[in-house]
Write a protein that holds these residues in place. Structure first.
Motif, PDB file in Angstrom:
ATOM      1  N   ASP A  23       0.884  -1.164   0.000  1.00 10.90           N
ATOM      2  CA  ASP A  23       0.000   0.000   0.000  1.00 10.90           C
ATOM      3  C   ASP A  23       0.924   1.217   0.000  1.00 10.90           C
ATOM      4  O   ASP A  23       1.474   1.604   1.028  1.00 10.90           O
ATOM      5  CB  ASP A  23      -0.879  -0.042   1.252  1.00 10.90           C
ATOM      6  N   LYS A  24       1.125   1.825  -1.177  1.00 11.81           N
ATOM      7  CA  LYS A  24       2.112   2.901  -1.321  1.00 11.81           C
ATOM      8  C   LYS A  24       1.781   4.149  -0.506  1.00 11.81           C
ATOM      9  O   LYS A  24       2.655   4.679   0.167  1.00 11.81           O
ATOM     10  CB  LYS A  24       2.323   3.234  -2.788  1.00 11.81           C
ATOM     11  N   PRO A  25       0.528   4.668  -0.544  1.00 13.79           N
ATOM     12  CA  PRO A  25       0.255   5.891   0.227  1.00 13.79           C
ATOM     13  C   PRO A  25       0.535   5.743   1.724  1.00 13.79           C
ATOM     14  O   PRO A  25       1.014   6.666   2.367  1.00 13.79           O
ATOM     15  CB  PRO A  25      -1.223   6.160  -0.032  1.00 13.79           C
ATOM     16  N   ASN A  26       0.253   4.550   2.275  1.00 12.53           N
ATOM     17  CA  ASN A  26       0.486   4.324   3.701  1.00 12.53           C
ATOM     18  C   ASN A  26       1.819   3.635   3.973  1.00 12.53           C
ATOM     19  O   ASN A  26       2.150   3.372   5.133  1.00 12.53           O
ATOM     20  CB  ASN A  26      -0.651   3.478   4.291  1.00 12.53           C
ATOM     21  N   ASP A  28       2.668   0.601   3.643  1.00 10.28           N
ATOM     22  CA  ASP A  28       2.384  -0.587   4.441  1.00 10.28           C
ATOM     23  C   ASP A  28       2.583  -1.821   3.567  1.00 10.28           C
ATOM     24  O   ASP A  28       2.159  -1.844   2.412  1.00 10.28           O
ATOM     25  CB  ASP A  28       0.943  -0.523   4.957  1.00 10.28           C
ATOM     26  N   MET A  29       3.235  -2.835   4.122  1.00 13.25           N
ATOM     27  CA  MET A  29       3.492  -4.077   3.390  1.00 13.25           C
ATOM     28  C   MET A  29       2.810  -5.249   4.081  1.00 13.25           C
ATOM     29  O   MET A  29       2.759  -5.318   5.305  1.00 13.25           O
ATOM     30  CB  MET A  29       4.992  -4.379   3.337  1.00 13.25           C
ATOM     31  N   PHE A  30       2.315  -6.172   3.252  1.00 14.79           N
ATOM     32  CA  PHE A  30       1.775  -7.437   3.740  1.00 14.79           C
ATOM     33  C   PHE A  30       2.561  -8.552   3.063  1.00 14.79           C
ATOM     34  O   PHE A  30       2.807  -8.497   1.860  1.00 14.79           O
ATOM     35  CB  PHE A  30       0.288  -7.579   3.375  1.00 14.79           C
ATOM     36  N   TYR A  31       2.955  -9.558   3.843  1.00 15.56           N
ATOM     37  CA  TYR A  31       3.629 -10.738   3.310  1.00 15.56           C
ATOM     38  C   TYR A  31       2.880 -11.967   3.819  1.00 15.56           C
ATOM     39  O   TYR A  31       2.647 -12.110   5.015  1.00 15.56           O
ATOM     40  CB  TYR A  31       5.080 -10.831   3.790  1.00 15.56           C
ATOM     41  N   SER A  32       2.524 -12.871   2.910  1.00 10.39           N
ATOM     42  CA  SER A  32       1.796 -14.081   3.307  1.00 10.39           C
ATOM     43  C   SER A  32       2.719 -15.066   4.020  1.00 10.39           C
ATOM     44  O   SER A  32       3.946 -14.933   3.996  1.00 10.39           O
ATOM     45  CB  SER A  32       1.181 -14.752   2.079  1.00 10.39           C
TER      46      SER A  32
END
Length: 176
Positions: A23-26, A28-32
């Protein structure tokens, strides 16, 4: 929604696909779970989401190409949705990653989110590299034998199983 998400999650895990979302604006990264375990992390372990931390895990020879690709994505250029590169596993060895992703943009064309799936393609890539090396060695042997054949003053003749002459050198040509 929870059922659908778990079904997709299980399908991706079964396929060996590690999913990520930026999520570029925030920022924020998610990794499974699969993304983490294919790199040697525990399924719930925190991973530094900073781009420089990721690039520090990428093989040094691949970093310039990756940086150029990321810059092109950020500029909105198309055709840069798949990357293959080496990334360091937690135990120190490198694995080959195939990263396929989609850039989601706003109306102005600015990237809002990047969503992708990573697969460990080490076995395939190493087999391709071994085949390429074997082909290079075969070509070198062929060149050597050709030079040897051409430089020999002896008559050298080769035939196939049916007895047809398939190769002869200058010495054989002079003799015949």
């Amino acid at each position: 929604l929870v059922h659908a998400e778990s079904r997709w999650s299980f399908a991706l895990e079964a396929a060996g696909q590690g999913v990520w979302d930026h999520d570029k604006p925030n920022d924020d990264m998610f990794y499974s779970r699969t993304w983490r375990t294919m790199r040697g992390y525990r399924p719930d372990e925190w991973v530094d989401p900073d781009q420089e931390a990721w690039l520090a895990r990428v093989h040094p020879d691949d970093v310039p190409r990756i940086r150029a690709n990321v810059d092109k994505q950020d500029l909105g250029e198309e055709g840069f949705e798949t990357l293959e590169y080496r990334e360091r596993h937690r135990d120190g060895h490198y694995i080959w990653i195939q990263d396929t992703f989609k850039v989601i943009r706003n109306e102005a064309g600015q990237p809002l989110e990047l969503v992708g799936a990573w697969a460990d393609v080490t076995v395939r890539t190493e087999a391709e590299r071994a085949a390429l090396k074997a082909n290079v060695e075969l070509q070198e042997t062929k060149r050597y034998l050709t030079r040897l054949l051409e430089s020999s003053t002896d008559a050298i003749i080769s035939s196939d199983k049916a007895g047809n002459v398939v190769l002869f050198n200058e010495g054989a040509e002079v003799l015949l």
